[in-house]
Design a protein around this motif. Sequence first.
Motif, short mmCIF file in Angstrom:
data_model
loop_
_atom_site.label_atom_id
_atom_site.label_comp_id
_atom_site.label_asym_id
_atom_site.label_seq_id
_atom_site.Cartn_x
_atom_site.Cartn_y
_atom_site.Cartn_z
N MET A 166 0.81 -1.22 0.00
CA MET A 166 0.00 0.00 0.00
C MET A 166 0.84 1.27 0.00
N ASP A 167 2.07 1.19 0.50
CA ASP A 167 2.95 2.36 0.40
C ASP A 167 3.17 2.70 -1.07
N MET A 168 3.44 1.67 -1.83
CA MET A 168 3.70 1.86 -3.25
C MET A 168 2.44 2.32 -3.98
N VAL A 169 1.29 1.70 -3.63
CA VAL A 169 0.01 2.09 -4.25
C VAL A 169 -0.26 3.57 -3.96
N GLU A 170 -0.16 3.96 -2.70
CA GLU A 170 -0.44 5.35 -2.32
C GLU A 170 0.48 6.33 -3.06
N GLU A 171 1.74 5.97 -3.13
CA GLU A 171 2.72 6.82 -3.78
C GLU A 171 2.39 7.00 -5.27
N LEU A 172 2.15 5.90 -5.95
CA LEU A 172 1.91 5.97 -7.39
C LEU A 172 0.58 6.64 -7.72
N VAL A 173 -0.45 6.31 -6.96
CA VAL A 173 -1.78 6.85 -7.24
C VAL A 173 -1.84 8.35 -6.98
N GLY A 181 -6.18 3.34 -12.73
CA GLY A 181 -6.87 2.22 -12.11
C GLY A 181 -5.92 1.24 -11.47
N ILE A 182 -6.50 0.36 -10.68
CA ILE A 182 -5.76 -0.77 -10.11
C ILE A 182 -6.69 -1.98 -10.11
N ALA A 205 -9.58 2.98 0.59
CA ALA A 205 -10.68 3.95 0.65
C ALA A 205 -10.17 5.37 0.84
N ARG A 206 -9.00 5.50 1.50
CA ARG A 206 -8.47 6.84 1.80
C ARG A 206 -7.49 7.35 0.75
N LEU A 207 -7.36 6.63 -0.36
CA LEU A 207 -6.43 7.07 -1.41
C LEU A 207 -6.76 8.49 -1.85
N LYS A 208 -5.72 9.22 -2.23
CA LYS A 208 -5.92 10.57 -2.76
C LYS A 208 -5.36 10.62 -4.17
N PRO A 209 -6.13 10.16 -5.13
CA PRO A 209 -5.60 10.01 -6.48
C PRO A 209 -5.29 11.34 -7.15
N ALA A 210 -4.20 11.38 -7.88
CA ALA A 210 -3.88 12.54 -8.70
C ALA A 210 -4.92 12.68 -9.82
N ALA A 211 -5.40 11.54 -10.35
CA ALA A 211 -6.39 11.57 -11.42
C ALA A 211 -7.78 11.45 -10.82
N GLU A 212 -8.65 12.41 -11.17
CA GLU A 212 -10.03 12.35 -10.65
C GLU A 212 -10.78 11.14 -11.20
N ASP A 213 -10.33 10.65 -12.37
CA ASP A 213 -11.01 9.48 -12.93
C ASP A 213 -10.27 8.18 -12.60
N PHE A 214 -9.47 8.22 -11.56
CA PHE A 214 -8.88 6.98 -11.03
C PHE A 214 -9.98 6.14 -10.39
N ARG A 215 -10.00 4.86 -10.68
CA ARG A 215 -10.97 3.95 -10.07
C ARG A 215 -10.27 2.67 -9.59
N LYS A 244 -17.41 6.62 3.40
CA LYS A 244 -17.00 7.21 4.69
C LYS A 244 -15.78 8.10 4.52
N ALA A 245 -14.86 7.68 3.64
CA ALA A 245 -13.60 8.40 3.48
C ALA A 245 -13.73 9.59 2.53
N GLY A 246 -14.96 9.84 2.06
CA GLY A 246 -15.16 10.98 1.16
C GLY A 246 -14.77 10.71 -0.28
N ASN A 247 -14.66 9.42 -0.62
CA ASN A 247 -14.32 9.02 -1.99
C ASN A 247 -15.41 8.11 -2.57
N PRO A 248 -16.67 8.56 -2.55
CA PRO A 248 -17.76 7.62 -2.87
C PRO A 248 -17.68 7.03 -4.27
N ASP A 249 -17.09 7.77 -5.22
CA ASP A 249 -17.12 7.32 -6.62
C ASP A 249 -15.87 6.53 -7.04
N MET A 250 -15.03 6.16 -6.08
CA MET A 250 -13.70 5.65 -6.46
C MET A 250 -13.65 4.16 -6.79
#
Lengths: 430, 430
Positions: A166-173, A181-182, A205-215, A244-250
């Motif tokens: 998840m460190d790597m996922v968070e960093e890349l996303v 996507g993943i 759920a708490r990811l903060k994607p650089a791309a708004e269309d990341f899913r 809950k994390a404010g990312n309902p569409d992710m």
Amino acid sequence: MKAYDQMTKEELLREKQVLEQQYRDTCALGLKLDMSRGKPSKEQLDLSQPMMDVLRADSVLESRLGTDIRNYGVLDGIDEAKELIAGMIDTKPENVIVYGNASLNIMYDTINRSMIHGVLDHTPWCKLDKVKFLCPVPGYDRHFTITEFFGIEMINVPLYEDGPDMDMVEELVSSDASVKGIWCVPKYSNPMGTSYSDETVRRFARLKPAAEDFRIYWDNAYCVHHLYEDRQDHLLDILSECEKAGNPDMVYEFCSTSKVTFSGSGISGLATSPTNKADILTQLTVQTIGFDKINQLRHVKFLKDQEGVARHMAKHAELIRPKFELLTRRFEEELSGLGVGSWTKPRGGYFITCFANEGCAKNIIAKAKEAGVVMTGAGAPFPYKKDPRDSVIRIAPTLPPMEELDEACSVFITCVKLASVERLLESGLQ
Amino acid sequence: MKAYDQMTKEELLREKQVLEQQYRDTCALGLKLDMSRGKPSKEQLDLSQPMMDVLRADSVLESRLGTDIRNYGVLDGIDEAKELIAGMIDTKPENVIVYGNASLNIMYDTINRSMIHGVLDHTPWCKLDKVKFLCPVPGYDRHFTITEFFGIEMINVPLYEDGPDMDMVEELVSSDASVKGIWCVPKYSNPMGTSYSDETVRRFARLKPAAEDFRIYWDNAYCVHHLYEDRQDHLLDILSECEKAGNPDMVYEFCSTSKVTFSGSGISGLATSPTNKADILTQLTVQTIGFDKINQLRHVKFLKDQEGVARHMAKHAELIRPKFELLTRRFEEELSGLGVGSWTKPRGGYFITCFANEGCAKNIIAKAKEAGVVMTGAGAPFPYKKDPRDSVIRIAPTLPPMEELDEACSVFITCVKLASVERLLESGLQ
């Protein structure tokens, strides 16, 4: 017996001779066995045979709402089928679109829609220079085939016991807006059989994607596919966690009854936020007037509800558990301590993964094939079919009858040992 | 009564008053009737109810070749289903891929594949600046919706009694390499009900497209949908005509059982050359592991063969023929001679087309709607929903029971008359 890497060259050469003789004897048997694909056995399919009688010529083919399900319409599926699918993956029926006979097709269509139409109001991916997907590995070959088909660049992310790195996922996303996507198989994953921990799901759920269309492409293929009633993995509901994390569409979540009822004749579903669902339906209404509602009702009448599904899956477990246990017991008895690798002992799903020593997987699979045992191709659990360590072997125990599986297991064990010895001798490290 | 355009202004105003009173009386009835979509009636769907019993819990669910059809696989369909589909459209089983429950979905996927993957080795259309399709009009709204969704420019081509304006088709196809396709409903066309002549089919087969990836999208939706046993249209087999003309790869042909058995639960097929088929399968294998083979076998067991299909369709004809004849008889009796337009008298298919006077279609459809009768939207049979003459009205007589259809017809006739009179008075030509 001592571990191969503790043997002298002479001991290894002697062992090689013994194994080569075993291997020649095996080849002489002219076997034709298959441990390559995650297909249910005949006996498993027989479990759903009564489903053929739940709707008959004298049945009223109407949904609960009184819709004539023999006619066109009902784009997102009949309500009772939405409930069935929602129950399988712990979500709300209103999040669900019920599709046709396969979730693979939904996943293909979902990527495809993003290419042509875009995600919500974002630029269609076919207009972008670069689109990337994260691929936890080892993973499901057909996911990677879809992304490769669309020219999407795939980036390997290590998959551990409790989920992807998840460190790597968070960093890349969060740093790269071309990461859109993943691919995830969060429960009893293909091929590892492991499930994501609560912490992993929450970090997703708490990811903060650089791309708004990341899913997140959450393929909950083995949601109800437990091997043990008393030792089950529990997966947090990603959709409500994202909300809950404010990312309902992710998230797009996928599931099907392909390994619950009939593999080519099941029903499948996509679950996502109301916003995503509305967007998908604007495209889906161009593609189809609706999916097979009779088969949806047939499934509801047969499986009934979440408890009905659980009872049915317990029967599957009874049939396939002995197959998983046969393999892991024999690996334990005949391979452990030799230093030829390790293997998973899943509590659900369809696969056992063997981690052979580096550089051995291709050789093992080729040897098994020559001896008449087809395994999943080497590299298949990786994007572009490239296993960087040439180590991972996916084993699919469900299809063959027990006796055949036992024979195939013997062949496999011989091949693992022989390939490991060959590798050690080549490396000249003794 | 004399034709409206022969009346004096005073006569017209008097007629208008009478019609307005009729229309108000009709509105007061509070009707809720629907002649908008080509859906089979309850009685038609009942004809296929016995299909629910052809495969039962004690049936052996195997294909003729012994394949367990409950499991994954068989990408292009079981052989006996290919034969059934091939029989419906007079082609060879080896040309056929059997898909899921709807040919609309095949057409969408076919355009989509051309966008993303390209046709054979040609450039994917999403990489081109401009892609155009020819659209014989009036035509099928869902075709146009697909091409519009993919951003393909649509060019209207007039459709006559014997097919599209072939001079125009030949000219456009041979001179413009951005013309990649043409939508055709060659038999009992939607909505005209007319069929392409042998000469038209042969001219199609002899086309010399500027674009090598030009294809004819031959939607043979009404291939077996005759209204009369003794007066049937016969359509030449486009695939063999193209082969003879040296254009073997120029056609994708579509068909389904949606209006043969159950509209949401039928089977569908694509027929094309071996070269195209092989190309399609390289994409299809990424999209799915296979379609619903149990439903394929169910259809084969129920319909059996071409003769079985013909016997079954004769039962449909008995149910819907009176509906077509009711409308055309009443139009004849109550509209002919008034100069309010013309209408088709199809020998098959699902629609009657009314050609109202120029500038009247929207008004007629709006008036009918206000009086409680839903018609297909004005403009629907044209790309971008733009009927250049505001004249074409598609009438779908199959769904309502006879009494309702009769009521709806009364409303429609009043609306046609009233709108025509209004138009004449507005134009001030009396």
